[in-house]
Design a protein around this motif. Structure first.
Motif, PDB file in Angstrom:
ATOM      1  N   ASN A  42      43.103  48.262  33.535  1.00 28.17           N
ATOM      2  CA  ASN A  42      41.981  49.307  33.870  1.00 28.17           C
ATOM      3  C   ASN A  42      41.212  48.438  35.315  1.00 28.17           C
ATOM      4  O   ASN A  42      41.233  48.680  36.112  1.00 28.17           O
ATOM      5  CB  ASN A  42      40.967  50.013  33.036  1.00 28.17           C
ATOM      6  CG  ASN A  42      41.971  50.877  32.208  1.00 28.17           C
ATOM      7  OD1 ASN A  42      42.871  51.446  32.833  1.00 28.17           O
ATOM      8  ND2 ASN A  42      41.405  51.100  31.409  1.00 28.17           N
ATOM      9  N   ASP A  43      40.835  46.947  34.809  1.00 25.09           N
ATOM     10  CA  ASP A  43      39.770  46.456  35.891  1.00 25.09           C
ATOM     11  C   ASP A  43      40.955  45.274  36.017  1.00 25.09           C
ATOM     12  O   ASP A  43      39.561  44.596  36.783  1.00 25.09           O
ATOM     13  CB  ASP A  43      39.107  46.213  34.597  1.00 25.09           C
ATOM     14  CG  ASP A  43      38.414  45.365  33.706  1.00 25.09           C
ATOM     15  OD1 ASP A  43      39.611  44.982  33.635  1.00 25.09           O
ATOM     16  OD2 ASP A  43      37.191  45.108  32.979  1.00 25.09           O
ATOM     17  N   GLY A  44      41.267  45.193  35.983  1.00 22.94           N
ATOM     18  CA  GLY A  44      42.715  44.030  36.722  1.00 22.94           C
ATOM     19  C   GLY A  44      41.572  42.774  35.468  1.00 22.94           C
ATOM     20  O   GLY A  44      42.086  42.168  36.676  1.00 22.94           O
ATOM     21  N   THR A  45      41.496  42.420  34.527  1.00 21.34           N
ATOM     22  CA  THR A  45      41.234  41.504  33.882  1.00 21.34           C
ATOM     23  C   THR A  45      42.260  40.485  32.791  1.00 21.34           C
ATOM     24  O   THR A  45      42.564  41.524  32.487  1.00 21.34           O
ATOM     25  CB  THR A  45      39.710  41.149  33.613  1.00 21.34           C
ATOM     26  OG1 THR A  45      39.500  41.760  32.808  1.00 21.34           O
ATOM     27  CG2 THR A  45      39.008  41.754  35.743  1.00 21.34           C
ATOM     28  N   ALA A  46      42.114  39.539  32.529  1.00 20.15           N
ATOM     29  CA  ALA A  46      42.406  38.762  31.818  1.00 20.15           C
ATOM     30  C   ALA A  46      41.339  37.932  30.826  1.00 20.15           C
ATOM     31  O   ALA A  46      41.086  37.520  31.673  1.00 20.15           O
ATOM     32  CB  ALA A  46      43.678  38.197  31.973  1.00 20.15           C
ATOM     33  N   ILE A  47      41.623  37.901  30.044  1.00 17.44           N
ATOM     34  CA  ILE A  47      40.945  37.203  28.896  1.00 17.44           C
ATOM     35  C   ILE A  47      41.924  36.300  28.397  1.00 17.44           C
ATOM     36  O   ILE A  47      41.993  36.863  27.177  1.00 17.44           O
ATOM     37  CB  ILE A  47      39.238  37.323  27.800  1.00 17.44           C
ATOM     38  CG1 ILE A  47      38.739  38.529  28.940  1.00 17.44           C
ATOM     39  CG2 ILE A  47      38.789  36.219  27.339  1.00 17.44           C
ATOM     40  CD1 ILE A  47      36.951  39.010  28.393  1.00 17.44           C
ATOM     41  N   PHE A  48      40.896  34.646  28.320  1.00 17.15           N
ATOM     42  CA  PHE A  48      41.807  33.554  27.205  1.00 17.15           C
ATOM     43  C   PHE A  48      40.859  33.080  26.860  1.00 17.15           C
ATOM     44  O   PHE A  48      39.992  32.615  26.984  1.00 17.15           O
ATOM     45  CB  PHE A  48      42.887  32.990  28.414  1.00 17.15           C
ATOM     46  CG  PHE A  48      43.260  32.972  29.339  1.00 17.15           C
ATOM     47  CD1 PHE A  48      45.043  33.157  28.237  1.00 17.15           C
ATOM     48  CD2 PHE A  48      43.457  33.586  30.306  1.00 17.15           C
ATOM     49  CE1 PHE A  48      46.269  33.785  29.462  1.00 17.15           C
ATOM     50  CE2 PHE A  48      45.068  34.059  31.481  1.00 17.15           C
ATOM     51  CZ  PHE A  48      46.282  34.112  30.536  1.00 17.15           C
ATOM     52  N   THR A  49      41.252  32.650  25.701  1.00 13.11           N
ATOM     53  CA  THR A  49      40.436  32.122  24.402  1.00 13.11           C
ATOM     54  C   THR A  49      41.389  31.616  23.975  1.00 13.11           C
ATOM     55  O   THR A  49      42.914  30.967  23.671  1.00 13.11           O
ATOM     56  CB  THR A  49      39.420  33.688  23.350  1.00 13.11           C
ATOM     57  OG1 THR A  49      40.700  34.242  22.788  1.00 13.11           O
ATOM     58  CG2 THR A  49      38.490  34.342  24.431  1.00 13.11           C
ATOM     59  N   GLY A  50      40.560  29.863  23.078  1.00  9.55           N
ATOM     60  CA  GLY A  50      41.091  29.039  22.516  1.00  9.55           C
ATOM     61  C   GLY A  50      41.754  28.300  22.701  1.00  9.55           C
ATOM     62  O   GLY A  50      42.932  28.273  23.431  1.00  9.55           O
ATOM     63  N   ASN A  51      41.144  26.758  22.903  1.00 13.02           N
ATOM     64  CA  ASN A  51      41.824  25.772  24.030  1.00 13.02           C
ATOM     65  C   ASN A  51      43.122  26.378  25.217  1.00 13.02           C
ATOM     66  O   ASN A  51      43.965  26.033  25.300  1.00 13.02           O
ATOM     67  CB  ASN A  51      42.997  25.265  23.032  1.00 13.02           C
ATOM     68  CG  ASN A  51      42.332  24.924  21.521  1.00 13.02           C
ATOM     69  OD1 ASN A  51      41.712  24.149  21.525  1.00 13.02           O
ATOM     70  ND2 ASN A  51      42.775  25.413  20.046  1.00 13.02           N
ATOM     71  N   VAL A  52      41.870  27.014  25.357  1.00 12.43           N
ATOM     72  CA  VAL A  52      42.472  27.826  27.461  1.00 12.43           C
ATOM     73  C   VAL A  52      43.011  26.016  27.956  1.00 12.43           C
ATOM     74  O   VAL A  52      41.862  24.930  28.230  1.00 12.43           O
ATOM     75  CB  VAL A  52      41.495  28.741  27.911  1.00 12.43           C
ATOM     76  CG1 VAL A  52      42.087  29.242  29.227  1.00 12.43           C
ATOM     77  CG2 VAL A  52      40.954  29.574  26.886  1.00 12.43           C
ATOM     78  N   LEU A  53      43.398  25.769  28.524  1.00 13.93           N
ATOM     79  CA  LEU A  53      44.425  24.979  29.867  1.00 13.93           C
ATOM     80  C   LEU A  53      44.834  25.135  30.631  1.00 13.93           C
ATOM     81  O   LEU A  53      45.684  26.461  30.917  1.00 13.93           O
ATOM     82  CB  LEU A  53      45.118  24.335  29.026  1.00 13.93           C
ATOM     83  CG  LEU A  53      45.567  22.154  30.144  1.00 13.93           C
ATOM     84  CD1 LEU A  53      43.850  21.829  30.676  1.00 13.93           C
ATOM     85  CD2 LEU A  53      46.656  21.935  29.703  1.00 13.93           C
ATOM     86  N   ILE A  54      44.049  25.207  32.065  1.00 16.87           N
ATOM     87  CA  ILE A  54      44.323  26.348  33.355  1.00 16.87           C
ATOM     88  C   ILE A  54      44.825  24.831  34.292  1.00 16.87           C
ATOM     89  O   ILE A  54      43.732  23.839  34.501  1.00 16.87           O
ATOM     90  CB  ILE A  54      43.522  26.749  34.111  1.00 16.87           C
ATOM     91  CG1 ILE A  54      43.192  27.994  33.251  1.00 16.87           C
ATOM     92  CG2 ILE A  54      43.936  27.370  35.444  1.00 16.87           C
ATOM     93  CD1 ILE A  54      41.764  28.239  33.728  1.00 16.87           C
ATOM     94  N   GLY A  55      46.086  24.710  34.975  1.00 17.99           N
ATOM     95  CA  GLY A  55      46.406  23.944  35.537  1.00 17.99           C
ATOM     96  C   GLY A  55      47.190  24.461  37.115  1.00 17.99           C
ATOM     97  O   GLY A  55      47.745  25.165  37.454  1.00 17.99           O
ATOM     98  N   GLN A  56      46.320  23.432  38.368  1.00 13.92           N
ATOM     99  CA  GLN A  56      46.515  23.860  39.080  1.00 13.92           C
ATOM    100  C   GLN A  56      47.111  23.114  40.584  1.00 13.92           C
ATOM    101  O   GLN A  56      45.941  22.384  40.300  1.00 13.92           O
ATOM    102  CB  GLN A  56      45.777  24.797  40.184  1.00 13.92           C
ATOM    103  CG  GLN A  56      46.424  25.225  41.115  1.00 13.92           C
ATOM    104  CD  GLN A  56      45.370  26.157  42.534  1.00 13.92           C
ATOM    105  OE1 GLN A  56      44.412  26.097  42.320  1.00 13.92           O
ATOM    106  NE2 GLN A  56      45.905  27.160  42.760  1.00 13.92           N
ATOM    107  N   GLY A  57      48.128  22.708  40.679  1.00 15.60           N
ATOM    108  CA  GLY A  57      48.399  21.090  41.031  1.00 15.60           C
ATOM    109  C   GLY A  57      48.335  20.340  40.408  1.00 15.60           C
ATOM    110  O   GLY A  57      47.782  19.722  39.019  1.00 15.60           O
ATOM    111  N   GLN A  58      46.995  19.154  40.905  1.00 19.08           N
ATOM    112  CA  GLN A  58      46.689  17.856  40.366  1.00 19.08           C
ATOM    113  C   GLN A  58      45.441  18.229  39.556  1.00 19.08           C
ATOM    114  O   GLN A  58      44.833  17.854  38.892  1.00 19.08           O
ATOM    115  CB  GLN A  58      46.602  17.220  41.280  1.00 19.08           C
ATOM    116  CG  GLN A  58      47.905  16.306  41.693  1.00 19.08           C
ATOM    117  CD  GLN A  58      48.447  16.076  40.834  1.00 19.08           C
ATOM    118  OE1 GLN A  58      48.461  14.826  39.805  1.00 19.08           O
ATOM    119  NE2 GLN A  58      49.798  16.147  41.092  1.00 19.08           N
ATOM    120  N   MET A  59      44.932  18.852  39.487  1.00 25.52           N
ATOM    121  CA  MET A  59      43.914  19.685  38.976  1.00 25.52           C
ATOM    122  C   MET A  59      43.782  20.172  37.445  1.00 25.52           C
ATOM    123  O   MET A  59      44.955  20.766  37.422  1.00 25.52           O
ATOM    124  CB  MET A  59      42.146  20.800  39.338  1.00 25.52           C
ATOM    125  CG  MET A  59      41.782  20.825  39.124  1.00 25.52           C
ATOM    126  SD  MET A  59      40.784  21.961  40.467  1.00 25.52           S
ATOM    127  CE  MET A  59      41.596  23.328  40.484  1.00 25.52           C
TER     128      MET A  59
END
Length: 154
Positions: A42-59
């Protein structure tokens, strides 16, 4: 006296430093891994929980909780909000804070709450840090503190 002047200037205006060593391309894909995912169509969101790791390129960004806000047309990610103790690593540089807000469209990241930036043997602390991933720079604001080491005599 010079150091006192520098400290006052750093506190009043913030201090600009290089961050990440290379320019980050905010158009690169964003990869997210976590223990749990909750999506709200409905609002176009997602919630990730627990040991979240996000990668983009070298970051890389890690945190226990991350909110992903998608673009209105759902064609990509508008922003990421992380909290609960956030670590951001880019190249040789690493930063920690209580929370972070990453505008994927502009490449700007705002980190707040007990910010610690480590660059090799140098460490800086501040209330907030603004990272421009496109330019590869960061600005530290609010009670900026570092220790300046004198050059070793030969």
């Amino acid at each position: 006296m010079v150091l006192l002047g520098f400290a006052g200037m750093a506190q009043a205006q913030g201090i600009q430093v290089a961050f990440g060593g290379v320019e980050q391309d905010s158009s690169l894909p964003v990869e997210v891994t976590a223990d749990k995912l909750d999506v709200d169509q409905n609002d176009g969101t997602a919630i990730f929980t627990g040991n979240v790791l996000i990668g983009q390129g070298q970051m890389r960004l890690s945190a226990p909780w991350v909110l992903v806000v998608y673009l209105e047309d759902r064609s990509g990610i508008e922003r990421l909000r992380a909290k609960g103790g956030v670590t951001l690593v880019s190249g040789e540089d690493a930063a920690e804070a209580q929370q972070a807000d990453y505008n994927v469209q502009t490449g700007m990241i705002e980190m707040a709450g007990d910010v610690l930036l480590v660059q090799g043997a140098t460490a800086l602390t501040a209330d907030k840090m603004f990272v421009d991933t496109v330019a590869g720079t960061a600005r530290m604001n609010g009670r900026v503190k570092t220790v300046l080491q004198p050059e070793a005599k030969q």
